[in-house]
Design a protein around this motif. Structure first.
Motif, PDB file in Angstrom:
ATOM      1  N   PHE A 196       0.810  -1.213   0.000  1.00 28.73           N
ATOM      2  CA  PHE A 196       0.000   0.000   0.000  1.00 28.73           C
ATOM      3  C   PHE A 196       0.846   1.268   0.000  1.00 28.73           C
ATOM      4  O   PHE A 196       0.381   2.338   0.388  1.00 28.73           O
ATOM      5  N   GLY A 197       2.102   1.174  -0.423  1.00 32.18           N
ATOM      6  CA  GLY A 197       2.988   2.329  -0.383  1.00 32.18           C
ATOM      7  C   GLY A 197       2.716   3.318  -1.501  1.00 32.18           C
ATOM      8  O   GLY A 197       1.799   3.175  -2.314  1.00 32.18           O
ATOM      9  N   ILE A 198       3.550   4.367  -1.544  1.00 30.73           N
ATOM     10  CA  ILE A 198       3.407   5.459  -2.508  1.00 30.73           C
ATOM     11  C   ILE A 198       3.927   5.034  -3.873  1.00 30.73           C
ATOM     12  O   ILE A 198       4.996   4.439  -3.987  1.00 30.73           O
ATOM     13  N   THR A 199       3.182   5.349  -4.915  1.00 28.97           N
ATOM     14  CA  THR A 199       3.639   5.175  -6.291  1.00 28.97           C
ATOM     15  C   THR A 199       3.188   6.372  -7.103  1.00 28.97           C
ATOM     16  O   THR A 199       2.014   6.757  -7.039  1.00 28.97           O
ATOM     17  N   ASN A 200       4.099   6.971  -7.868  1.00 32.89           N
ATOM     18  CA  ASN A 200       3.674   8.131  -8.650  1.00 32.89           C
ATOM     19  C   ASN A 200       2.919   7.747  -9.919  1.00 32.89           C
ATOM     20  O   ASN A 200       2.650   8.590 -10.771  1.00 32.89           O
ATOM     21  N   PHE A 314      14.795   0.448 -10.136  1.00 29.49           N
ATOM     22  CA  PHE A 314      13.760   1.095  -9.325  1.00 29.49           C
ATOM     23  C   PHE A 314      13.149   2.268 -10.073  1.00 29.49           C
ATOM     24  O   PHE A 314      13.783   2.915 -10.894  1.00 29.49           O
ATOM     25  N   ASP A 315      11.874   2.525  -9.742  1.00 28.48           N
ATOM     26  CA  ASP A 315      11.063   3.462 -10.523  1.00 28.48           C
ATOM     27  C   ASP A 315       9.867   3.888  -9.673  1.00 28.48           C
ATOM     28  O   ASP A 315       9.669   3.400  -8.552  1.00 28.48           O
ATOM     29  N   ASP A 316       9.074   4.808 -10.224  1.00 31.15           N
ATOM     30  CA  ASP A 316       7.739   5.155  -9.711  1.00 31.15           C
ATOM     31  C   ASP A 316       7.746   5.744  -8.307  1.00 31.15           C
ATOM     32  O   ASP A 316       6.733   5.699  -7.611  1.00 31.15           O
ATOM     33  N   GLY A 317       8.906   6.274  -7.852  1.00 33.46           N
ATOM     34  CA  GLY A 317       8.924   6.962  -6.564  1.00 33.46           C
ATOM     35  C   GLY A 317       9.438   6.154  -5.396  1.00 33.46           C
ATOM     36  O   GLY A 317       9.158   6.497  -4.237  1.00 33.46           O
ATOM     37  N   TRP A 318      10.208   5.093  -5.658  1.00 36.44           N
ATOM     38  CA  TRP A 318      10.788   4.334  -4.535  1.00 36.44           C
ATOM     39  C   TRP A 318      11.732   5.231  -3.741  1.00 36.44           C
ATOM     40  O   TRP A 318      12.620   5.885  -4.309  1.00 36.44           O
ATOM     41  N   ASP A 319      11.568   5.264  -2.423  1.00 36.52           N
ATOM     42  CA  ASP A 319      12.423   6.125  -1.586  1.00 36.52           C
ATOM     43  C   ASP A 319      13.079   5.344  -0.459  1.00 36.52           C
ATOM     44  O   ASP A 319      13.350   5.888   0.618  1.00 36.52           O
ATOM     45  N   GLY A 320      13.396   4.091  -0.698  1.00 31.80           N
ATOM     46  CA  GLY A 320      14.058   3.263   0.305  1.00 31.80           C
ATOM     47  C   GLY A 320      15.570   3.328   0.211  1.00 31.80           C
ATOM     48  O   GLY A 320      16.152   4.127  -0.537  1.00 31.80           O
ATOM     49  N   THR A 321      16.211   2.463   0.976  1.00 28.59           N
ATOM     50  CA  THR A 321      17.671   2.399   1.091  1.00 28.59           C
ATOM     51  C   THR A 321      18.142   0.966   0.858  1.00 28.59           C
ATOM     52  O   THR A 321      17.454   0.015   1.251  1.00 28.59           O
ATOM     53  N   ILE A 322      19.287   0.830   0.238  1.00 26.37           N
ATOM     54  CA  ILE A 322      19.981  -0.453   0.168  1.00 26.37           C
ATOM     55  C   ILE A 322      21.295  -0.312   0.917  1.00 26.37           C
ATOM     56  O   ILE A 322      22.083   0.587   0.620  1.00 26.37           O
TER      57      ILE A 322
END
Length: 566
Positions: A196-200, A314-322
């Motif tokens: 249910f996270g954010i996607t642009n 990654f695409d569409d507004g992913w804002d995580g960390t590796i």
């Protein structure tokens, strides 16, 4: 892994005595299609069925069928269109046995409207069924168009251990058919996790910075979605949880599924930040290794080996960390180590819409720390770029303490390919604005930068970030044991370990770190606090990949890695 018996029962025969399930009694009043309804054995009878089971909505216990040391599950047990709607625990089997699924494994339902989701009581992760997998378990898919989907609301808890990782693969892998072809791909579909996270791909009010993003009717088709395989993602809960994956290995994926998609190793679609992913490996896949479509999920300790397309996408507004990632490309068929886009459907949007999405903070904004990419200038395979990192379409990214090495072999592709770094369109402005940052990064490729404005991009990176480009012509061994003393970056019998930073050599010179670095891409520079090494692994400090990964270290593979010394 030892598979002492791999006997497949026909779908119509599951649960019958001829399929090695003499402990199962079939009662006509409790049978469901061809799936076993397991009644407890009488006292003193045969041993209990060890296969996974669940209770359906009619109160019946649905269970797989033993076949030698394995358990077999027909499409009547679970499949696309026959989604798992109850909690399911899959145990580790003795003697190296595997759980064999003859159809797909879809956990939870999917929904195309807010009203349908509300009527089903699905509002966040944990409302739907849970799939739990015991440490040491092996799951295999029989049909190459089958795949595993965790739908929104459902969760997966697959927590392995270093001495007992969980492996998801295909039946050909179980019987050794892939031993002489370690790069074999398209043996089954792959894995999709939806959140249910954010996607642009959806429209929002509010901004990420204010923490008040809201959307409605956000139901984006995920990879593989069509017909009975339908599954969607998206919402406005960046802290959603889809469960937990630890010491988790996915192998030999990328087959084309029903809608024509070639699936990734694992697709994370709008997966939220409270999903835990730690000690993850994708081994040998035709499409991408891991791909994030929006969401905020983060990763710790990731190994991506022999990925044919992009290892990290990654695409569409992913804002995580590796944090900590080792990429080893295929020698003959590979695309990018990283391919990253900032905004979905970028080419169809006008500049005002693009800038509005960026102002909301819902373009891709990610951080990668301690990445080692060992690339190859491949030119003969389906994916023939053999390139490093590509950023475009308004992506903001920060990469710290990392190596991009593509020098083991001389270039094979056309001029301008096999580059270390390429930055395109709106992301070129992001670089100039400081929204793309490299801190303590070494690029070692014959072609430093590619694409339009390649020379200007190289100069901007050199002038404005903490990155350095090695000057390379032809093949150059970047290991401490190699003859090229002007490039010294790696060490070890399996040369995937970084030399201590203070002893690294680039362009025949020792390295010094900048006194200041950015703590994050949108922060002011701060005093640096550095590890002794850069990259994913260090023999003297951190070696998180040893002992559980497949195909990297001796003892876990059938052939040497292509870049190892003879």
């Amino acid at each position: 892994m030892r598979i002492t018996s791999l006997l497949f029962c026909g779908t119509a025969a599951l649960g019958l005595a001829g399929c090695g399930s003499g402990d199962i009694n079939i009662s006509p009043s409790t049978s469901v299609g061809d799936t076993t309804i397991n009644n407890p054995p009488a006292s003193g009878g045969p041993a209990a069925n060890p296969c996974a089971s669940y209770t359906n909505t009619g109160g019946q216990t649905i269970q797989g069928s033993p076949s030698g040391d394995n358990c077999v599950y027909s499409p009547a047990f679970v499949d696309s269109g026959n989604n798992l709607l109850s909690d399911l625990f899959i145990p580790a089997l003795p003697n190296g046995g595997a759980h064999i699924f003859q159809g797909s494994l879809f956990v939870g339902n999917t929904y195309r409207s807010d009203a349908a989701m509300a009527a089903a009581g699905i509002a966040q992760g944990g409302d739907g069924p849970e799939l739990s997998i015991e440490a040491g378990t092996t799951i295999a898919f029989e049909d190459n168009s089958s795949f595993l989907v965790i739908n929104r609301g459902a969760r997966i808890f697959a927590v392995g251990r270093a001495d007992a990782p969980i492996t998801i693969t295909c039946t050909a892998d179980l019987v050794g058919d892939l031993d002489n072809d370690p790069e074999r791909v398209e043996c089954w579909g792959g894995m999709v996790v939806n959140g249910f996270g954010i996607t642009n791909q959806c429209e929002y009010t509010g901004t990420r910075a204010a923490g008040n993003l809201q959307t409605s009717e956000c139901h984006v088709d995920s990879e593989g979605s069509a017909g009975l395989d339908e599954n969607q993602h998206g919402g406005s809960n960046p802290s959603d949880s889809s469960g937990r994956l630890e010491y988790f290995i996915v192998k030999h994926t990328g087959a084309e599924v029903g809608n024509g998609d070639e699936l990734n190793g694992i697709t994370f679609s709008a997966v939220g930040s409270n999903t835990i992913v730690r000690n993850l490996q994708v081994y040998s896949t035709f499409d991408d290794g891991i791909e994030m479509f929006g969401g905020s999920v983060s990763f710790e300790n990731v190994a991506l080996v022999y990925v044919r397309d992009d290892s990290i996408d990654f695409d569409d507004g992913w804002d995580g960390t590796i944090q900590n990632a080792l990429v080893i490309q295929s020698e003959t068929d590979a695309d990018h180590c990283i391919e990253a886009d900032g905004i979905g459907n970028f080419s169809t949007l006008d500049s005002a819409t693009i800038e509005s999405i960026i102002a909301q903070g819902i373009n891709t904004r990610s951080v990668i720390n301690n990445l080692t990419c060992l690339g190859t200038p491949s030119s003969t395979g389906t994916h023939s770029e053999g390139s490093g990192w590509r950023f475009r379409e308004g992506v903001f990214v920060e990469i710290n303490d990392s190596l991009m090495i593509n020098s083991f072999k001389a270039p094979e592709g056309a001029a301008g390919t096999n580059y270390c770094l390429r930055i395109d369109n709106r992301s070129q402005q992001a670089l100039l604005d400081g929204d793309i940052q490299f801190n303590s990064v070494i690029f070692a490729c014959n072609t430093p930068t590619g694409g339009s404005n390649a020379a200007l991009i190289r100069q901007a990176v050199t002038d404005n970030t903490g990155a350095i480009f090695a000057n390379i012509t032809g093949a150059k061994d970047p290991t401490a044991a190699g003859a090229d003393t002007d490039l010294q970056l790696l060490e070890g019998t399996t040369p995937v370990f970084s030399i201590d930073f203070d002893t690294m050599v680039v362009n025949d010179a020792m390295l010094t770190r900048p006194p200041f670095v950015r703590a994050n891409w949108n922060d002011e520079p701060v005093p640096g606090s550095f590890n002794a090494y850069i990259g994913a692994l260090s023999q003297g400090d951190v070696n998180w990949a040893q002992g559980w990964t497949f195909g990297i270290f001796p003892g876990s593979r059938s052939q040497p890695l292509w870049f190892e010394a003879e």
